[in-house]
Design an enzyme around this catalytic site. Sequence first.
Site, PDB file in Angstrom:
ATOM      1  N   ASP A 210       0.871  -1.185   0.000  1.00 47.96           N
ATOM      2  CA  ASP A 210       0.000   0.000   0.000  1.00 47.96           C
ATOM      3  C   ASP A 210       0.901   1.225   0.000  1.00 47.96           C
ATOM      4  O   ASP A 210       2.133   1.097  -0.052  1.00 47.96           O
ATOM      5  CB  ASP A 210      -0.960  -0.023   1.212  1.00 47.96           C
ATOM      6  CG  ASP A 210      -2.320   0.568   0.858  1.00 47.96           C
ATOM      7  OD1 ASP A 210      -2.341   1.741   0.453  1.00 47.96           O
ATOM      8  OD2 ASP A 210      -3.338  -0.129   0.970  1.00 47.96           O
ATOM      9  N   HIS A 282      -2.863   3.391  -4.528  1.00 51.49           N
ATOM     10  CA  HIS A 282      -2.200   2.910  -3.313  1.00 51.49           C
ATOM     11  C   HIS A 282      -0.763   2.449  -3.597  1.00 51.49           C
ATOM     12  O   HIS A 282      -0.305   1.438  -3.059  1.00 51.49           O
ATOM     13  CB  HIS A 282      -3.017   1.767  -2.687  1.00 51.49           C
ATOM     14  CG  HIS A 282      -4.319   2.255  -2.100  1.00 51.49           C
ATOM     15  ND1 HIS A 282      -4.388   2.918  -0.896  1.00 51.49           N
ATOM     16  CD2 HIS A 282      -5.587   2.190  -2.565  1.00 51.49           C
ATOM     17  CE1 HIS A 282      -5.659   3.244  -0.638  1.00 51.49           C
ATOM     18  NE2 HIS A 282      -6.403   2.815  -1.645  1.00 51.49           N
ATOM     19  N   GLU A 345      -9.946   2.827  -5.057  1.00 56.98           N
ATOM     20  CA  GLU A 345      -9.561   4.216  -4.809  1.00 56.98           C
ATOM     21  C   GLU A 345      -8.416   4.701  -5.718  1.00 56.98           C
ATOM     22  O   GLU A 345      -7.305   4.919  -5.256  1.00 56.98           O
ATOM     23  CB  GLU A 345      -9.198   4.372  -3.332  1.00 56.98           C
ATOM     24  CG  GLU A 345     -10.361   3.964  -2.435  1.00 56.98           C
ATOM     25  CD  GLU A 345     -10.017   3.921  -0.950  1.00 56.98           C
ATOM     26  OE1 GLU A 345     -10.902   4.216  -0.145  1.00 56.98           O
ATOM     27  OE2 GLU A 345      -8.878   3.581  -0.585  1.00 56.98           O
TER      28      GLU A 345
HETATM   29  C1  ACM Z   1     -10.975  -0.401   0.644  1.00 57.96           C
HETATM   30  O1  ACM Z   1     -11.484  -0.391   1.767  1.00 57.96           O
HETATM   31  N1  ACM Z   1     -10.371   0.676   0.160  1.00 57.96           N
HETATM   32  C2  ACM Z   1     -10.994  -1.603  -0.179  1.00 57.96           C
END
Ligand code: ACM
Length: 546
Positions: A210, A282, A345
């Site tokens: 991440d 991410h 995201e």
């Molecule tokens: C998430 O909670 N961004 C998968």
Amino acid sequence: MNIEFMPIKKIKSYLLLLISTVLVIGCNDSDTLQGNSVIPKVNAYTEHASKGFDFNGELFIHLKNNEQPLLDMVALGAQQIKSDNPQISNVSIINQAENTSSSSTIVLNDFVSGFQEEEYQLEIGKDIITITAGTVKGAFNAFQTLRQLFITNQDNGYLPQATIDDFPSYSYRGLMLDVSRHFFSVEQVKKIIDLMALYKLNKLHWHLTDDQGWRIEIDQYPLLTDIGSYRPETILEKNFDPFIGDGTPHFGFYTKEEIREVVQYAKQRNIDIIPEIDVPGHSSAILAAYPELGCTPGPYDVSTRWGIHAEILCPSEETFTFLTNVLTELVDLFPYEYIHIGGDEVPTRHWQQNESVQLLMAEQGFTEEKQILGYFYNRLNQFLLERGRKAIGWDEILEVDITGQTNVMIWHEKELAKSAIEKGHHVILTPAKTNYLNYYQGNQNTEPLAQCCLITLESAYQSSMEIEGLNESEQQKILGGQASLWTEYISTNSHMEYMLFPRLFALSENFWTKPEHKNFQQFKDALPAHLSYLEAQQVNFKPIER
Ligand code: ACM
């Protein structure tokens, strides 16, 4: 019996025994708590007599099938039964050829046909417990039920005579652990795997990368761990603006040898591991190591704060080479068919400002940057399919044009599953509202710092896996459910355990037990014995409110 000098615990157990004996006498098909204290609750339990199999002293396991994987599983089960129960002096495994004249014997029948893959039957008699299953997985599940029966009947030292018929509602019963936001040791991951197995969870989704850290060694890209696994500090509580850091470096990654060790450890416990490489969003930790994979010149840093970051991978040929090389190493390390490639995201701002991305869009006839995500995912999925693997992505990938072979992990409203299934995808349900165990589980003023929302033990238990309006064949496309633990605010083992237990038990029951057999009061009544076991294993948990 002279109860005057008995410890309170003993008196309580005698009283319980007395009450349950009164309840059970003359009532063969009862579903008493004392007998059926298993979590997740078994789907069919018939008690024949409250006093049955004596497990004080030595136990024997008699195998009628000597295949190696079964032998390995039984050897582990024998060792666990012995170490769980101080009153069991020894557990001996007797093979096919020897006879079974001894009492207190667990007989494992030859595999039978006609059972579902994970199904098992337990016939608990006075001297003999018989296990019947069709596969090693089924027999493994029978052993976990037996382990729980021993643990929860320790005060008595015997099990009720009973018949259990049991199989799971869903084949995917998972837990996601985020080890990027905070790194957790191999030892801690194994401790969680042990508990997952006992509660019949069979998939560990390992969120390995991440913005805040890359946690897996990749031979071809050493900077991923040399640079990407280290951040100089971490945001203090929720001090985003103005930013206040804790001034303490945070780092760590798993070597390939450690990964193989964990994969093998999990496999012995009927758990498959799904690694996640979260791209193209991410990705700050990747970009800190290899800035040339970004769409802007940078500089990039391993992030010290939480939230959605603008820094994403550029959809260049260089990026695809990088990702397919990383995936090749992952395919080699992780034998399970699924690999998670993220997809949540992804702000596309950096793509809008990049000339080569605009060129790619013109080439592909795209009118929006978002469409590149579909292109990006289909390429990675195709690469995995050619290697006999399948991709899983977070549900944002439903907003773009992706092939039906990609599995979708639903984390927004669970009803999204319906449109995913209509588009031909298999789905896994981990809706944040009910399955994110990083959310508060009680009063925000007294609980440790957590994320936004509230999931109590009861609301986790009462959350349903059912999706309205699906026909039988669409229903089959729901592979199962998953609890998820994001670790932004969880930096220690004991805090991790506190957030998981006992809510993870509630979710495991949702994934295993048929809704018509669930009962929150029974679940709650069964809990104390399980929590005592956690205590004995030095596992932290949130005490239940009575
Ligand atoms: C998430 O909670 N961004 C998968």
